[in-house]
Enzyme design. Sequence first.
Site, mmCIF file in Angstrom:
data_model
loop_
_atom_site.group_PDB
_atom_site.id
_atom_site.type_symbol
_atom_site.label_atom_id
_atom_site.label_comp_id
_atom_site.label_asym_id
_atom_site.label_seq_id
_atom_site.Cartn_x
_atom_site.Cartn_y
_atom_site.Cartn_z
ATOM 1 N N THR A 257 10.911 38.228 85.950
ATOM 2 C CA THR A 257 11.826 37.475 85.101
ATOM 3 C C THR A 257 12.895 36.833 85.974
ATOM 4 O OG1 THR A 257 11.483 38.945 83.207
ATOM 5 C CG2 THR A 257 13.453 37.577 83.180
ATOM 6 N N PHE A 259 16.555 35.115 86.167
ATOM 7 C CA PHE A 259 17.847 35.107 85.491
ATOM 8 C C PHE A 259 18.761 34.080 86.155
ATOM 9 C CE2 PHE A 259 16.043 39.223 84.695
ATOM 10 C CZ PHE A 259 16.496 39.615 83.436
#
Length: 374
Positions: A257, A259
């Site tokens: 992921t 960010f």
Amino acid sequence: MSLKYVALLGWRSEYEYSWWNRNQPSKSNSAPVTIRWLSGQRSISSVHGGKVAATCNHGRKFHKDLTSLPKPLTIADLSVTPDDSLKVRISFKGILGSYSEDAALKAYPKCETVPCDEFEDAFKAVELWLAEKAVLPIENSSGGSIHRNYDLLLRHRLHIVGEVQLPVNFCLLALPGIRIEQLKRVLSHPQALALSDIFLCKLGVPRENVDDTASAAQYVASNGLRDAAVVASTRAAEVYGLNVLAEKIQDDSDNITRFLVLARDPIIPRTDKPFKTSVVFTLEEGPGILFKALAVFALRDINLTKIESRPQRKRPLRVVDDSNTGAAKYFDYLFYIDFEASMAEPRAQNALGHLQEFATFLRVLGCYPMDTTL
């Protein structure tokens, strides 16, 4: 922003202040601001219709005392002027033990994390000086882009000052002493359950959706659910006193992921390390116009790492009378682009100058160091 102090709400082991933004238009969803100082940590909780929407804590103690954990933040909270001697405060959506908090700790290992109810609350926490920076997920290698956060980047005036690439390690957690064969259900965020499908199919128990992974861990721990497990992080296990029954249960071992780190002020672009720049723009309708816009980067050997399109909410359709039978309708799009170049480089400056010849709107969201670690 003019804020007027209204009342002192309460005084117990924690104390609260409330005030109202008198200058907001009547159609605004603004709400009273409530701040709590709880065990040395601040948190924001939702305030709607004059009522504080606080998370219920049943006070039952099983394996770890959860009453000292801060409640999440809402957009309505404001702090006093921050003390520069304190460590950096990072707002994020979720509660302690979430993957967003893991990303904040990776970027700033000694930071003070500030949990928030919603993504927009994390933005507001920075805008209202409750936090210095915010961390929010923008895309996942398996689940794709998080469109809500692209919309919030444009709605708010924060600047992207960094990125964090976080490998996702899904773990199966349960109360101490519970074995896998005793489990009758598994709780977690829907995406976490979906991305652990192979392991959970072999486990053969029903799945239950929860708002986020850390909330599932907190729920099982605070209610002493001996028949339930959760899919969450190792930090969630540490925070809520759960045991790790299995690690790396995700289907894709390379699940990552990305960010973004946001702040009130931009950072100064540099050329001594790899930098990335993020922009958003709109274009007039016409044949080959998007090709021309993207070509300004290719002509200068600038690599594009991301392109995302989002419909414009205020102008979702454009009507163009370019057909023999009448008017044609087109979606009106915003284009978000990330490219590998620093705004301190002439080629990046020239590319955006060239792009302005085609763009009806252009905004630089941020120029920041690339995260090259995993």
